[in-house]
Scaffold this active site. Structure first.
Site, short mmCIF file in Angstrom:
data_model
loop_
_atom_site.label_atom_id
_atom_site.label_comp_id
_atom_site.label_asym_id
_atom_site.label_seq_id
_atom_site.Cartn_x
_atom_site.Cartn_y
_atom_site.Cartn_z
N LYS A 199 5.30 -5.00 7.82
CA LYS A 199 5.15 -6.06 8.94
C LYS A 199 5.02 -5.46 10.45
CE LYS A 199 8.05 -8.48 11.98
NZ LYS A 199 7.07 -8.70 12.99
N GLY B 134 12.41 -0.70 17.10
CA GLY B 134 12.08 -1.89 18.10
C GLY B 134 13.32 -1.98 18.89
N SER B 135 13.73 -3.24 19.39
CA SER B 135 14.65 -3.38 20.26
C SER B 135 15.89 -3.34 19.80
CB SER B 135 14.71 -4.85 20.71
OG SER B 135 15.16 -5.66 19.93
N GLY C 15 17.67 -4.53 16.14
CA GLY C 15 17.84 -3.33 15.09
C GLY C 15 19.45 -3.76 14.63
N GLU D 253 15.45 2.72 14.87
CA GLU D 253 15.03 3.55 16.26
C GLU D 253 14.99 2.44 17.01
OE1 GLU D 253 15.04 6.66 16.69
OE2 GLU D 253 15.22 7.40 14.48
N CYS E 195 9.86 4.59 23.79
CA CYS E 195 11.37 4.47 24.04
C CYS E 195 12.06 5.96 24.23
CB CYS E 195 11.93 4.15 22.37
SG CYS E 195 11.13 5.46 21.04
N GLN F 106 6.75 -9.09 29.26
CA GLN F 106 7.14 -7.71 29.57
C GLN F 106 7.05 -7.24 30.94
OE1 GLN F 106 8.77 -5.37 27.10
NE2 GLN F 106 9.26 -4.66 29.49
N GLU G 162 17.55 -0.51 29.15
CA GLU G 162 16.23 0.08 28.96
C GLU G 162 15.24 -1.16 29.66
OE1 GLU G 162 14.64 -0.07 24.72
OE2 GLU G 162 13.86 2.04 25.46
C1 UN1 Z 1 6.62 9.83 21.57
O1 UN1 Z 1 7.14 9.79 22.30
O2 UN1 Z 1 5.43 10.29 21.27
O3 UN1 Z 1 8.71 3.67 20.07
C2 UN1 Z 1 6.84 8.72 20.37
C3 UN1 Z 1 8.90 4.77 20.54
C4 UN1 Z 1 9.22 5.81 19.60
C5 UN1 Z 1 8.26 6.83 19.39
C6 UN1 Z 1 7.65 7.64 20.91
N1 UN1 Z 1 9.76 5.54 18.50
O4 UN1 Z 1 8.48 4.87 22.05
#
Ligand code: UN1
Length: 477
Positions: free
Chosen positions: A170, A224-225, A229, A246, A280, A327, A379
């Protein structure tokens, strides 16, 4: 309308998702199917039925499938990069770069499929042989964010398939075009048995919810967020499914007095503002030692003034638009919060108008902030960075680690002593010395600590921890 791919068939959705170009909101990138709960369940069932056949095929056959997929992605990098830039808003150079990365990820895991080995352990009982093997988990659910529309799907789908799992995928609602193009390539170039790979575009409240709750989804990988998560994590935990999360970051970049100023500015600007700061791994807190502070801030401002903020697909653009209106609103809100808390905006932070109507924001730099302020705790996920002044290296290290997150961190210094110490004591999952906090290699483990990540690492050979199940066997002849 571009359809979903379920059980080897292209199927209409329950509703339609319009994909809008954030650089030019009059440009409709396309219309995409949106699945509902029922269709998500069908996809899980199809994956469950197909998975044993796929797992029984040889590692070489699975590797070849990934290799063909990778080759097609690489051969079409310009076209796919343009599509990605149009729907997400990162520059064309970044878009093409991301597509290349996705292609290389498939090639890497094509090789990894063949590198899975069994381990014979030293004997404890003389006649009993113990062996450790890795098997597929079964059906893997994959939920990806909008900021890397093709690379993140690639680095989850490729290892899942390499190790013999079936996939239900998804993508984020905002970026269906890259996901659809990737799925179309997988469906054709992969020559996979029907049901091994399923594309289920649709809302998180329906499709994501099925992936989190369905007993046949044995492992779920999410980027994601933090909020989403955590709730997905709890759902998986409740039913004993494996989960990999992540989530957010509030990544520090420490700049010491002995840094090369020129290098520090490049590392800071690249890490914080490129890809519109929508990573992220982006540096969002510059923690700067006293004696270099004013020179560093002046040089960053000077560098930011040189950047071209414009339509992502236009040649010469350095930074594209923010991904969408909400955003953009969030970015502006945080800039307000920061200045109300006592921060001083020394560059940017305002919406800008360009020839095409899009969500353009001038990158913002806020100085005189304290680490306890909201701007340094939460963030933002936009082209917004704040500066915290540090007395000395120890103070800088303490400030860098004083965060709920722990994804990436960085330091700019010419001191071997401080660089070594920072690598040892930073509480982030990825630590960078004189390189940007964002921008990672596909053969290295990716992931964070504390509130940023949960579960096994992504990417490189480490990906097998998540995408395989360990089995220990004992044999007496
Ligand atoms: C990167 O910095 O090259 O969602 C990858 C994100 C991370 C991936 C970053 N999971 O920004």
């Amino acid at each position: 309308m571009n359809k979903n791919y379920i059980a080897g068939q292209w199927v209409e959705g329950a509703s339609i998702n319009r994909n809008i170009n954030p650089s030019d909101i009059t440009d409709i990138v396309g219309e995409y199917a949106r699945a509902d709960t029922r269709q998500a369940e069908l996809a899980v069932e199809a994956a469950h039925d197909a998975q044993p056949t796929w797992a029984r095929m040889s590692a070489e056959q699975r590797g070849d499938a990934l290799d063909r997929i990778g080759s097609e992605i690489l051969a079409r990098k310009e076209e796919l990069g343009l599509l990605l830039s149009r729907e997400e808003g990162k520059t064309l150079v970044e878009g093409v770069g991301e597509v290349v990365r996705a292609g290389r990820v498939f090639k890497f895991f094509a090789g990894e499929a063949l590198r899975l080995s069994r381990e014979r352990l030293a004997n404890i009982r003389p006649d009993v042989e113990a062996e450790v093997r890795r098997e597929p988990e079964g059906v893997v659910g994959i939920i990806t964010p909008w900021n890397f529309p093709i690379a993140i799907p690639a680095w989850k789908i490729a290892p899942a398939l390499a190790y013999g799992n079936a996939v239900v995928f998804k993508p984020a609602d905002l970026v269906p075009a890259s996901a659809w193009a990737l799925a179309e390539i997988i469906s054709r170039a992969g020559q996979l048995p029907a049901g091994v790979f399923n594309l289920v575009m649709g809302p998180g409240s329906q499709v994501g919810n099925v992936f989190a709750k369905h007993p046949k989804v044995r492992a779920l990988s999410f980027t994601g967020s933090t909020q989403t998560g955590r709730s997905i994590g709890l759902e998986c935990m409740a039913r004993g499914a494996k989960v990999q999360l992540e989530m957010g970051g509030k990544n520090p970049l420490v700049v010491l007095n002995d840094a090369s100023l020129e290098q520090a500015v490049e590392v800071a600007v690249q890490g914080a503002f490129f890809s519109t700061g929508q990573r992220c791994t982006a540096s969002s807190r510059f923690i700067v030692e006293d004696a270099i502070h004013d020179r560093f801030v002046a040089a960053v401002v000077e560098r930011l003034a040189m950047l071209n903020i414009d339509n992502a697909t236009k040649a010469g653009t350095d930074i594209g638009p923010v991904v969408c209106e909400s955003q953009l609103q969030q970015d502006c809100d945080y800039i307000d919060i920061a200045t109300r808390e006592g921060g001083r905006l020394v560059f940017g932070g305002e919406r800008v108008v360009r020839a095409t109507q899009g969500y353009y924001l001038n990158p913002a730099l806020i100085v005189d902030t304290e680490n306890h302020m909201r701007i340094n705790r939460e963030e933002v996920f936009g082209p917004v960075a704040s500066v915290v002044r540090a007395r000395d290296y120890d103070d800088a290290l303490r400030l860098a680690n004083d965060t709920e997150f722990g994804l990436s961190s960085g330091i700019c210094t010419t001191s071997l002593k401080h660089a070594s110490d920072f690598k040892a004591r930073s509480t982030a999952g990825m630590v960078m010395v004189n390189v940007p906090t964002a921008g990672v290699d596909y053969n290295a483990p990716f992931g964070g600590r504390k509130g940023s990540s949960y579960g096994a690492r992504e990417q490189g050979p480490f990906a097998r921890e998540f995408y395989t199940a360990i089995k220990t066997t004992y044999t007496q002849a």
